[in-house]
Design a protein around this motif. Sequence first.
Motif, short mmCIF file in Angstrom:
data_model
loop_
_atom_site.label_atom_id
_atom_site.label_comp_id
_atom_site.label_asym_id
_atom_site.label_seq_id
_atom_site.Cartn_x
_atom_site.Cartn_y
_atom_site.Cartn_z
N ILE A 164 -58.54 -59.98 -61.62
CA ILE A 164 -57.99 -61.00 -62.50
C ILE A 164 -56.47 -60.85 -62.60
O ILE A 164 -55.97 -59.73 -62.80
N ASP A 165 -55.73 -61.95 -62.46
CA ASP A 165 -54.27 -61.86 -62.56
C ASP A 165 -53.84 -61.81 -64.03
O ASP A 165 -54.67 -61.95 -64.94
N PRO A 166 -52.55 -61.59 -64.32
CA PRO A 166 -52.09 -61.46 -65.71
C PRO A 166 -52.33 -62.70 -66.57
O PRO A 166 -52.31 -62.62 -67.80
N VAL A 167 -52.57 -63.85 -65.92
CA VAL A 167 -52.83 -65.08 -66.68
C VAL A 167 -54.32 -65.20 -67.03
O VAL A 167 -54.70 -65.93 -67.93
N GLY A 168 -55.16 -64.47 -66.29
CA GLY A 168 -56.60 -64.52 -66.53
C GLY A 168 -57.37 -65.27 -65.47
O GLY A 168 -58.55 -65.55 -65.64
N HIS A 169 -56.71 -65.62 -64.35
CA HIS A 169 -57.37 -66.34 -63.27
C HIS A 169 -57.83 -65.36 -62.18
O HIS A 169 -57.07 -64.45 -61.82
N PRO A 170 -59.02 -65.53 -61.62
CA PRO A 170 -59.49 -64.65 -60.55
C PRO A 170 -58.66 -64.80 -59.28
O PRO A 170 -58.36 -65.91 -58.84
N ILE A 171 -58.27 -63.67 -58.70
CA ILE A 171 -57.55 -63.66 -57.43
C ILE A 171 -58.55 -63.56 -56.27
O ILE A 171 -58.44 -64.23 -55.26
N ARG A 172 -59.51 -62.68 -56.42
CA ARG A 172 -60.57 -62.52 -55.42
C ARG A 172 -61.78 -61.90 -56.11
O ARG A 172 -61.69 -61.39 -57.22
N ALA A 228 -63.80 -69.70 -63.28
CA ALA A 228 -63.69 -69.47 -64.71
C ALA A 228 -62.36 -68.79 -65.05
O ALA A 228 -61.61 -68.37 -64.17
N SER A 229 -62.11 -68.68 -66.35
CA SER A 229 -60.92 -68.00 -66.85
C SER A 229 -61.35 -66.83 -67.72
O SER A 229 -62.39 -66.89 -68.39
N TYR A 230 -60.56 -65.75 -67.71
CA TYR A 230 -60.94 -64.52 -68.40
C TYR A 230 -59.78 -63.97 -69.22
O TYR A 230 -58.62 -64.31 -69.00
N GLU A 231 -60.13 -63.10 -70.14
CA GLU A 231 -59.09 -62.39 -70.88
C GLU A 231 -58.44 -61.38 -69.94
O GLU A 231 -59.14 -60.56 -69.33
#
Length: 538
Positions: A475-483, A505-508
Amino acid sequence: MRPRLLLFLPVVVLSALSAAPSVSAANGPSLLEQAYALDEAKPRDAAAVAALYEQAAAQGDAFAHLRLGYLAETGDGVPQDYAVARAHYQAAANAGLKEAKLRLAICDLEGWGAPADRAAFAREVRQAAEAGDTAAQQIIASMCSIGFAVPRDQAAGLKWLERAAAQDDPDAQLVLGHHAERVLRLMPDKSIARNWYQLSAEQDYHAGMRAMARTFLFGSPKDRNVELGQKWLQLATDGGDSEAPYTLALFEVIRPDVANRDFARAETLLKLASQRGNERATEVLQLLDGGKSLPEAVKYELSVPFEERYVQRAAIEVGSDPQTRQPQIYRLVKPVYPMTMRLTGTTGDVMIDFVVDTTGRVRNPYALSASNPLFAERAVAAVKQWRFYPGRKNGHNVNTHMRVPVKFRLPEEAMEGVDGLLSAAEGRALQIGGDVVADAKNLTIAKPRTALAYPLLADGSRVPVNTKVLLLLVIDPVGHPIRGHILSESQDAAAQAVLASAMRASYEPRVTDGAAVEGHVVLTFVSRDPTQVTATRQ
């Protein structure tokens, strides 16, 4: 799976004594008997032990060669030297010891004393397994299960386990019980799993008793029998087990079948488990001393990842004096468990010596002591990545000398909580290898910001009922999956659909030192019915 490969060596020597030619009382004990007795003595003189084994080996004793190989492998009483270890193992194998053949296989896997040769490793494990070595049979079963160095073949793996179980190996019986539980998870009858667990337990094997207890304490209401489950745990407790009283205590706190729970008994059980070396019980008791209630302490221990608990505990121990204080860790990286040690079910301990500099970075870490060099390498590599708030003296940052223990432990079956899930994910990543291993460091549990879209197959249909998928996401610092990676699945096509849904999806994001950073997270999916899939957070 936990074959007792590295723990069997003194037992092997003991069994050799009964098979060796008898020694008259006038002649006294043999060199091997003397070496074994000194090996078990406390305090133990490692150099004297090694010297006696050397004398016995010089007389051609194969078991002495086997033990010397292990001493040279670990640097116990003799200089640590893989080439010397390999030579002793070869001498023992030439004398017909199947256990030595298995040690040679491990040397080939790790490249000890000769270039690494995975094909030779697989061949030698099979030879030892075919010769009847139960540890080798369990290792090759694990290899078949995950496709490590051999083609993936679940049926072949089960056959090897059954061969070990037929020799009354309690580890193999335990693993077969676990397999039966997984197969029977959707069925009302757990009798097959319990049969295997009971066979294991009847050999006074505490893990078998705990597994039997779990089948009665957890699961569907109609399978539950709290009284029987507690009796099995009490049997293990009475036998000296450290995990059973801990589990009994936790069940007393969280049990769903009664309104009035005996917290005093739970605390007594926690103290017993702590006295026997159970670190999780000790941690719960420390939380009680810090002012938490027993339910709060248990919930915290079960729900918060080990890394976060470690950092918070260290902050309490350091204190809050801003002028003079010891370094305070804020980033802990767990070491990668060596594949060899995971396959052989080996645990270990390492003491790391290092300096925390004025910027909070670790300098010059090295293993002061280690139960095995493989553990030392992984522990040092992990500690290099730790970060601290630097130590202070009279208001100034200072270099601080530190020593910390790093423990390598495989998760227990019962009530593992977050630690067990993260450890299982890390272990599966190691089996897959490549980029997945790189992404399996410093794991935490994924926290979706919103409900995940229901996964659909390529034809637009829903994923089948009871689809189970374990994912590792970056997960990147914004909360979006990179891989993302699929660590385990019940059906491949469904797993791909679940991964695709998770990637949308988006994550903390993970937060370190007050700032969002890239993080590696674990997410589990289970489809409960035809109209719902849930992302499980433990």
